[in-house]
Design a protein around this motif. Structure first.
Motif, mmCIF file in Angstrom:
data_model
loop_
_atom_site.group_PDB
_atom_site.id
_atom_site.type_symbol
_atom_site.label_atom_id
_atom_site.label_comp_id
_atom_site.label_asym_id
_atom_site.label_seq_id
_atom_site.Cartn_x
_atom_site.Cartn_y
_atom_site.Cartn_z
ATOM 1 N N THR A 1 0.952 -1.400 -0.279
ATOM 2 C CA THR A 1 -0.212 0.173 0.004
ATOM 3 C C THR A 1 0.647 1.304 -0.050
ATOM 4 N N ALA A 2 2.069 0.905 0.519
ATOM 5 C CA ALA A 2 2.825 2.236 0.591
ATOM 6 C C ALA A 2 4.745 1.624 -0.057
ATOM 7 N N PRO A 3 5.583 3.188 0.217
ATOM 8 C CA PRO A 3 6.731 2.302 0.692
ATOM 9 C C PRO A 3 7.013 2.010 1.781
ATOM 10 N N GLY A 4 7.996 1.867 1.255
ATOM 11 C CA GLY A 4 8.608 0.879 3.546
ATOM 12 C C GLY A 4 10.084 -0.227 2.415
ATOM 13 N N ARG A 5 10.377 -0.931 3.758
ATOM 14 C CA ARG A 5 11.320 -1.456 4.063
ATOM 15 C C ARG A 5 11.392 -3.159 2.431
ATOM 16 N N PHE A 6 9.771 -3.791 3.029
ATOM 17 C CA PHE A 6 10.126 -4.760 1.559
ATOM 18 C C PHE A 6 9.584 -4.113 0.152
ATOM 19 N N ALA A 7 9.718 -3.257 0.687
ATOM 20 C CA ALA A 7 8.952 -3.320 -0.727
ATOM 21 C C ALA A 7 10.165 -2.504 -1.542
ATOM 22 N N VAL B 1 12.054 -3.703 -15.200
ATOM 23 C CA VAL B 1 10.698 -2.571 -14.610
ATOM 24 C C VAL B 1 10.231 -3.242 -13.180
ATOM 25 N N VAL B 2 10.439 -2.101 -12.576
ATOM 26 C CA VAL B 2 9.722 -2.488 -10.910
ATOM 27 C C VAL B 2 8.698 -1.076 -10.574
ATOM 28 N N ALA B 3 7.389 -1.271 -10.558
ATOM 29 C CA ALA B 3 6.450 -0.302 -10.411
ATOM 30 C C ALA B 3 6.549 -0.155 -9.225
ATOM 31 N N ALA B 4 5.694 1.262 -8.958
ATOM 32 C CA ALA B 4 5.242 1.938 -7.372
ATOM 33 C C ALA B 4 4.157 0.932 -6.972
ATOM 34 N N PRO B 5 4.375 1.182 -5.857
ATOM 35 C CA PRO B 5 3.336 1.043 -4.413
ATOM 36 C C PRO B 5 1.809 1.047 -4.813
ATOM 37 N N LEU B 6 0.852 0.300 -4.102
ATOM 38 C CA LEU B 6 0.027 1.037 -4.758
ATOM 39 C C LEU B 6 -0.258 2.916 -4.422
ATOM 40 N N GLY B 7 0.021 2.761 -3.304
ATOM 41 C CA GLY B 7 -0.262 4.261 -2.672
ATOM 42 C C GLY B 7 -1.642 5.074 -2.941
ATOM 43 N N ALA B 8 -1.773 6.222 -3.417
ATOM 44 C CA ALA B 8 -3.394 7.334 -3.121
ATOM 45 C C ALA B 8 -3.863 6.430 -4.262
ATOM 46 N N HIS B 9 -3.908 5.665 -5.791
ATOM 47 C CA HIS B 9 -4.488 5.389 -6.560
ATOM 48 C C HIS B 9 -6.035 5.725 -6.265
ATOM 49 N N PRO B 10 -6.364 5.602 -7.337
ATOM 50 C CA PRO B 10 -7.902 5.925 -6.922
ATOM 51 C C PRO B 10 -9.329 4.974 -6.587
ATOM 52 N N ALA B 11 -8.938 3.953 -7.589
ATOM 53 C CA ALA B 11 -9.268 2.629 -7.687
ATOM 54 C C ALA B 11 -8.945 2.356 -5.880
ATOM 55 N N VAL B 12 -7.960 2.300 -5.415
ATOM 56 C CA VAL B 12 -7.427 2.257 -3.526
ATOM 57 C C VAL B 12 -8.560 2.283 -2.846
ATOM 58 N N ALA B 13 -8.669 4.053 -3.085
ATOM 59 C CA ALA B 13 -9.826 4.377 -2.916
ATOM 60 C C ALA B 13 -11.173 4.303 -2.504
ATOM 61 N N ARG B 14 -11.216 4.307 -3.682
ATOM 62 C CA ARG B 14 -12.406 3.489 -4.220
ATOM 63 C C ARG B 14 -12.803 1.868 -3.416
#
Length: 378
Positions: A325-331, A341-354
């Protein structure tokens, strides 16, 4: 309820997610609480509340925190009636967010079904007439489709483009076309019967000119009856042309891309099952690209091991999707194991807020409260 991290980006990311949730439901009070490492702690947030609350974990599967930590904290707040929502994952909304993060990182949906060299665009698609689509993209050496177009090496300029009068065009004049045997005089070609004329395509019979020398051949001279002898093209009155087999489109190559879904990991089998389901949802979202889980901890395969498994299966374009869900040691550790290619964590994506609000509504539906509750732990 967020887990918490020493990475300062984690708190900023979770706070941005709260802002999105508040924007979607302006009348709903939203609070934040952490299990550890960040303030406010969940115990402090609950202690400041009265009445009823719904606790939504920002966790992606069932594990120790969901099964043990959260119920313990709720039990330690007897002054509140607390409903505990399900964790966020797995869910198609998370697959949507993961797809977006992969695309933002540069991952392409082009799975390499067509190689860069030798790509044949729509080759083999035939229309009702049997013509090849987009013939210009055929390699030079093989440019001889069913339309009988000659390859570059053997093209005779203007051959057979005779008008109805029988005259040969300037660029491809056929010497001696229609000469009558013995006399050598030109016959009135326009009066020849239909069997002696070139067909509608305007192609001259092969008998009017030798392909290499351009001289009239003995076998190709027209006799006085006007009938053609030994021609390679059928006249309109001749037997019907045999249908040519239509070329088959090339079979698509298997996916060369692969994705590792990097997750925190847990020794709880339910957590592993939830991550596996999330991987399947992401694979379906990506159109069938194989997605394997890789873990930063627990008993499952690591990200590096999942990468090696995909490589052994023939996938050479491997990306890592960050199931955090957010940056951290494991991420960070999982990102360092990515081969490309490595993607960023889910973060504040609109789909996560929904999805946060969806879990809130699900909890209320299972045990309605007396009034709209504060969403705690988002």
């Amino acid at each position: 309820m967020a887990h918490g991290s020493r990475n300062p980006e984690a708190l900023r990311t979770v706070t941005a997610l709260l802002d999105r949730v508040r924007a979607l439901r302006p009348g709903l009070p939203v609070r934040l609480g952490h299990i550890e490492l960040n303030r406010p702690l969940l115990t402090d947030t609950l202690a400041a509340l009265r009445g009823e609350a719904v606790l939504v974990p920002l966790l992606l599967g069932r594990g120790y925190h969901v099964k043990q930590d959260i119920p313990d904290v709720a039990a330690a707040a007897p002054h509140l009636r607390v409903l505990i929502a399900a964790p966020l994952g797995p869910d198609p909304l998370l697959a949507e967010a993961l797809h977006t993060r992969l695309t933002e990182a540069g991952w392409s949906a082009d799975t390499g079904r067509t190689a860069e060299t030798g790509r044949l665009a729509d080759i083999g698609r035939t229309a009702e007439t049997g013509r090849l689509a987009d013939v210009s993209q055929l390699p030079e050496a093989g440019r001889t489709p069913e339309t009988c177009r000659l390859p570059e090496a053997g093209r005779l300029a203007g051959i057979g483009q005779t008008a109805e009068t029988g005259r040969a065009p300037e660029a491809g004049r056929l010497a001696g076309i229609g000469r009558i045997a013995e006399t050598g005089r030109l016959a009135d070609v326009s009066r020849l019967p239909e069997a002696g004329r070139a067909p509608e395509t305007g192609r001259a019979p092969e008998t009017g000119r030798a392909p290499e020398t351009g001289r009239p051949t003995t076998a190709g001279r027209a006799i006085q009856t006007g009938l053609r002898a030994q021609t390679g093209l059928r006249a309109e009155t001749g037997p019907p042309a045999q249908p040519q087999p239509r070329p088959r489109p090339p079979a698509p190559a298997p996916h060369t891309a692969g994705v590792v879904l990097a997750a925190a990991g847990s020794r709880d089998p339910d957590a592993a099952l939830d991550t596996a389901r999330a991987a399947a949802l992401l694979g379906a979202r990506l159109g069938g690209v194989p997605v394997l889980p890789g873990y930063a901890s627990g008993s499952g395969p690591t990200v590096s091991e999942a990468v090696r498994t995909l490589t052994a299966l023939g996938h050479d374009r491997i990306a890592v999707a960050s199931y955090f869900t957010a940056p951290g040691r494991f991420a960070t550790e999982c990102a360092e194991a990515a081969p490309g290619v490595v993607a960023a964590p889910l973060g504040a994506h609109p789909a996560v807020a929904r999805l946060v609000l969806h879990r809130y509504e699900q909890a209320l539906a299972s045990a309605p409260l007396s009034h709209p509750a504060a969403t705690v732990g988002v």
